[in-house]
Design a protein around this motif. Structure first.
Motif, PDB file in Angstrom:
ATOM      1  N   GLN A  46     -15.877 -12.554 -15.402  1.00 48.62           N
ATOM      2  CA  GLN A  46     -16.723 -13.744 -15.459  1.00 48.62           C
ATOM      3  C   GLN A  46     -16.619 -14.462 -14.122  1.00 48.62           C
ATOM      4  O   GLN A  46     -15.563 -14.496 -13.496  1.00 48.62           O
ATOM      5  CB  GLN A  46     -16.325 -14.653 -16.614  1.00 48.62           C
ATOM      6  N   SER A  47     -17.753 -15.006 -13.666  1.00 47.65           N
ATOM      7  CA  SER A  47     -17.808 -15.589 -12.329  1.00 47.65           C
ATOM      8  C   SER A  47     -16.981 -16.855 -12.181  1.00 47.65           C
ATOM      9  O   SER A  47     -16.548 -17.191 -11.072  1.00 47.65           O
ATOM     10  CB  SER A  47     -19.268 -15.888 -11.956  1.00 47.65           C
ATOM     11  N   VAL A  48     -16.764 -17.572 -13.270  1.00 49.34           N
ATOM     12  CA  VAL A  48     -15.931 -18.782 -13.248  1.00 49.34           C
ATOM     13  C   VAL A  48     -14.730 -18.524 -14.141  1.00 49.34           C
ATOM     14  O   VAL A  48     -14.877 -18.177 -15.312  1.00 49.34           O
ATOM     15  CB  VAL A  48     -16.710 -20.015 -13.741  1.00 49.34           C
ATOM     16  N   ALA A  49     -13.535 -18.669 -13.570  1.00 47.60           N
ATOM     17  CA  ALA A  49     -12.310 -18.344 -14.304  1.00 47.60           C
ATOM     18  C   ALA A  49     -12.160 -19.211 -15.548  1.00 47.60           C
ATOM     19  O   ALA A  49     -12.546 -20.385 -15.563  1.00 47.60           O
ATOM     20  CB  ALA A  49     -11.105 -18.530 -13.397  1.00 47.60           C
ATOM     21  N   ALA A  50     -11.592 -18.628 -16.590  1.00 48.78           N
ATOM     22  CA  ALA A  50     -11.341 -19.357 -17.836  1.00 48.78           C
ATOM     23  C   ALA A  50     -10.397 -20.526 -17.574  1.00 48.78           C
ATOM     24  O   ALA A  50      -9.421 -20.403 -16.833  1.00 48.78           O
ATOM     25  CB  ALA A  50     -10.741 -18.425 -18.880  1.00 48.78           C
ATOM     26  N   GLY A  51     -10.699 -21.664 -18.173  1.00 45.57           N
ATOM     27  CA  GLY A  51      -9.877 -22.849 -18.028  1.00 45.57           C
ATOM     28  C   GLY A  51     -10.307 -23.770 -16.897  1.00 45.57           C
ATOM     29  O   GLY A  51      -9.886 -24.928 -16.848  1.00 45.57           O
ATOM     30  N   ARG A  52     -11.143 -23.288 -16.012  1.00 44.51           N
ATOM     31  CA  ARG A  52     -11.608 -24.131 -14.909  1.00 44.51           C
ATOM     32  C   ARG A  52     -12.654 -25.109 -15.421  1.00 44.51           C
ATOM     33  O   ARG A  52     -13.551 -24.741 -16.181  1.00 44.51           O
ATOM     34  CB  ARG A  52     -12.198 -23.269 -13.791  1.00 44.51           C
ATOM     35  N   THR A  53     -12.549 -26.379 -15.012  1.00 45.58           N
ATOM     36  CA  THR A  53     -13.485 -27.408 -15.443  1.00 45.58           C
ATOM     37  C   THR A  53     -14.625 -27.513 -14.435  1.00 45.58           C
ATOM     38  O   THR A  53     -14.397 -27.779 -13.254  1.00 45.58           O
ATOM     39  CB  THR A  53     -12.779 -28.771 -15.581  1.00 45.58           C
ATOM     40  N   VAL A  54     -15.830 -27.285 -14.930  1.00 41.25           N
ATOM     41  CA  VAL A  54     -17.016 -27.343 -14.069  1.00 41.25           C
ATOM     42  C   VAL A  54     -18.145 -28.044 -14.804  1.00 41.25           C
ATOM     43  O   VAL A  54     -18.069 -28.278 -16.020  1.00 41.25           O
ATOM     44  CB  VAL A  54     -17.485 -25.921 -13.651  1.00 41.25           C
ATOM     45  N   SER A  55     -19.199 -28.362 -14.069  1.00 42.21           N
ATOM     46  CA  SER A  55     -20.381 -28.968 -14.673  1.00 42.21           C
ATOM     47  C   SER A  55     -21.055 -27.951 -15.594  1.00 42.21           C
ATOM     48  O   SER A  55     -21.086 -26.752 -15.306  1.00 42.21           O
ATOM     49  CB  SER A  55     -21.343 -29.407 -13.569  1.00 42.21           C
ATOM     50  N   THR A  56     -21.608 -28.439 -16.677  1.00 41.82           N
ATOM     51  CA  THR A  56     -22.229 -27.533 -17.655  1.00 41.82           C
ATOM     52  C   THR A  56     -23.527 -26.910 -17.145  1.00 41.82           C
ATOM     53  O   THR A  56     -24.060 -26.010 -17.783  1.00 41.82           O
ATOM     54  CB  THR A  56     -22.520 -28.269 -18.980  1.00 41.82           C
ATOM     55  N   ASP A  57     -24.036 -27.365 -15.988  1.00 40.84           N
ATOM     56  CA  ASP A  57     -25.214 -26.715 -15.422  1.00 40.84           C
ATOM     57  C   ASP A  57     -24.834 -25.586 -14.457  1.00 40.84           C
ATOM     58  O   ASP A  57     -25.692 -25.003 -13.803  1.00 40.84           O
ATOM     59  CB  ASP A  57     -26.135 -27.722 -14.734  1.00 40.84           C
ATOM     60  N   LEU A  82     -23.022 -19.083 -15.277  1.00 42.47           N
ATOM     61  CA  LEU A  82     -21.932 -18.151 -15.574  1.00 42.47           C
ATOM     62  C   LEU A  82     -22.485 -16.730 -15.518  1.00 42.47           C
ATOM     63  O   LEU A  82     -23.451 -16.406 -16.211  1.00 42.47           O
ATOM     64  CB  LEU A  82     -21.348 -18.437 -16.965  1.00 42.47           C
ATOM     65  N   ASP A  83     -21.877 -15.896 -14.684  1.00 40.76           N
ATOM     66  CA  ASP A  83     -22.332 -14.512 -14.515  1.00 40.76           C
ATOM     67  C   ASP A  83     -21.264 -13.585 -15.088  1.00 40.76           C
ATOM     68  O   ASP A  83     -20.108 -13.627 -14.665  1.00 40.76           O
ATOM     69  CB  ASP A  83     -22.561 -14.225 -13.031  1.00 40.76           C
ATOM     70  N   PHE A  84     -21.666 -12.752 -16.044  1.00 41.61           N
ATOM     71  CA  PHE A  84     -20.728 -11.835 -16.686  1.00 41.61           C
ATOM     72  C   PHE A  84     -20.898 -10.422 -16.124  1.00 41.61           C
ATOM     73  O   PHE A  84     -22.007  -9.889 -16.088  1.00 41.61           O
ATOM     74  CB  PHE A  84     -20.966 -11.789 -18.198  1.00 41.61           C
ATOM     75  N   GLY A  85     -19.766  -9.821 -15.688  1.00 39.89           N
ATOM     76  CA  GLY A  85     -19.768  -8.414 -15.329  1.00 39.89           C
ATOM     77  C   GLY A  85     -19.498  -7.624 -16.601  1.00 39.89           C
ATOM     78  O   GLY A  85     -18.590  -7.960 -17.377  1.00 39.89           O
ATOM     79  N   ALA A  86     -20.281  -6.579 -16.846  1.00 38.57           N
ATOM     80  CA  ALA A  86     -20.164  -5.876 -18.130  1.00 38.57           C
ATOM     81  C   ALA A  86     -20.329  -4.373 -17.971  1.00 38.57           C
ATOM     82  O   ALA A  86     -20.909  -3.883 -16.999  1.00 38.57           O
ATOM     83  CB  ALA A  86     -21.215  -6.413 -19.106  1.00 38.57           C
ATOM     84  N   VAL A  87     -19.788  -3.643 -18.939  1.00 40.63           N
ATOM     85  CA  VAL A  87     -19.985  -2.191 -19.047  1.00 40.63           C
ATOM     86  C   VAL A  87     -20.380  -1.895 -20.487  1.00 40.63           C
ATOM     87  O   VAL A  87     -20.238  -2.743 -21.374  1.00 40.63           O
ATOM     88  CB  VAL A  87     -18.708  -1.409 -18.678  1.00 40.63           C
ATOM     89  N   LYS A  88     -20.859  -0.693 -20.734  1.00 46.98           N
ATOM     90  CA  LYS A  88     -21.214  -0.312 -22.099  1.00 46.98           C
ATOM     91  C   LYS A  88     -19.956  -0.182 -22.953  1.00 46.98           C
ATOM     92  O   LYS A  88     -18.850  -0.003 -22.438  1.00 46.98           O
ATOM     93  CB  LYS A  88     -22.018   0.982 -22.091  1.00 46.98           C
ATOM     94  N   LEU A  89     -20.136  -0.267 -24.266  1.00 52.99           N
ATOM     95  CA  LEU A  89     -19.000  -0.323 -25.190  1.00 52.99           C
ATOM     96  C   LEU A  89     -18.066   0.877 -25.071  1.00 52.99           C
ATOM     97  O   LEU A  89     -16.850   0.744 -25.262  1.00 52.99           O
ATOM     98  CB  LEU A  89     -19.509  -0.449 -26.632  1.00 52.99           C
ATOM     99  N   ASP A  90     -18.606   2.051 -24.757  1.00 54.73           N
ATOM    100  CA  ASP A  90     -17.768   3.246 -24.684  1.00 54.73           C
ATOM    101  C   ASP A  90     -17.217   3.505 -23.280  1.00 54.73           C
ATOM    102  O   ASP A  90     -16.611   4.541 -23.037  1.00 54.73           O
ATOM    103  CB  ASP A  90     -18.546   4.475 -25.162  1.00 54.73           C
ATOM    104  N   GLU A  91     -17.387   2.559 -22.371  1.00 53.81           N
ATOM    105  CA  GLU A  91     -16.897   2.711 -21.002  1.00 53.81           C
ATOM    106  C   GLU A  91     -15.666   1.841 -20.759  1.00 53.81           C
ATOM    107  O   GLU A  91     -15.428   0.861 -21.472  1.00 53.81           O
ATOM    108  CB  GLU A  91     -18.007   2.342 -20.001  1.00 53.81           C
ATOM    109  N   THR A  92     -14.895   2.209 -19.740  1.00 48.51           N
ATOM    110  CA  THR A  92     -13.688   1.454 -19.385  1.00 48.51           C
ATOM    111  C   THR A  92     -14.008   0.475 -18.265  1.00 48.51           C
ATOM    112  O   THR A  92     -14.678   0.842 -17.283  1.00 48.51           O
ATOM    113  CB  THR A  92     -12.569   2.406 -18.920  1.00 48.51           C
TER     114      THR A  92
END
Length: 230
Positions: free
Chosen positions: A121-132, A135-145
């Protein structure tokens, strides 16, 4: 006596005709005056009530604000969640600017979010930022590592041909100038059509890595991911 009766009748008739003529003249005069009054009224424009009224300071102040107020919140942990679930949770937390990308660098689109899982995720968990904040999610398919780090295709910085071996054909194409003439062929003996370039990886390339790029055509030999290069 008969003559006097005739004269009297003639005089009475003249008097009656005179009266009728006078009445007609009065009527014509009245009509003429009315027409003149109407013409004068038509020629003189009338003011429209409120046409020149301007907005009061109170009316201006009542307009909508140009920017909505935003809050600041701590970003939740999304890594490990399904992409659709992560997006739903982000919106519940007040974050609506969402994006996603292929963590393996193949340039695949996340057409069906439920078939993907979040690796970064582009913004680390727990970091306080403006709600605007987006957030960019890096993802792979369910059967991938998930990779240890999001992979990105090399760029043609410095005008040199990158080493694209192992990269997706789609990522290789995107790294080159948009005007580059590119030919892609199946590197195996099957002579298949390369249709969805994000599903194919580069095995061979011409020109070779490090060659100066001056607009020459580029050729790739590729196989599907999961297949060995010949």
């Amino acid at each position: 006596m008969a003559n006097w009766k005739v004269i009297g009748g003639i005089a009475a008739g003249v008097f009656i005709l005179g009266g009728i003529g006078s009445a007609m003249e009065d009527k014509d005069s009245t009509t003429s005056n009315d027409a003149g009054t109407a013409a004068t009224s038509a020629a003189t424009p009338t003011a429209t009530v409120g046409a020149t009224a301007s907005a009061s300071p109170d009316d201006k102040a009542a307009g909508p604000s140009t920017k909505a107020d935003v809050e600041k919140k701590a970003v939740p942990e999304f890594v490990g969640m399904g992409l659709q679930s992560a997006q739903d949770a982000a919106q519940e937390a007040g974050f609506y600017g969402l994006a996603s990308h292929d963590s393996l660098g193949r340039g695949r689109m996340q057409a069906f979010d439920r078939n993907w899982k979040v690796c970064s995720q582009s913004v680390a968990a727990g970091r306080t930022v403006s709600t605007d904040t987006e957030l960019d999610f890096g993802a792979v398919k369910l059967d991938e590592t998930c990779p240890a780090k999001d992979r990105t295709a090399p760029t043609a910085a410095g005008g040199k041909m990158p080493d694209f071996k192992g990269q997706s054909v789609k990522a290789a194409r995107a790294a080159l100038d948009s005007g580059t003439s590119i030919t892609v062929a199946d590197a195996s003996a099957d002579d298949r059509f390369v249709l969805i370039e994000s599903n194919w990886k580069v095995c061979t390339q011409t020109p070779k890595a490090g060659t100066g790029l001056n607009g020459q055509p580029v050729e790739f030999g590729a196989v599907k991911f999961g297949e060995p290069c010949p």
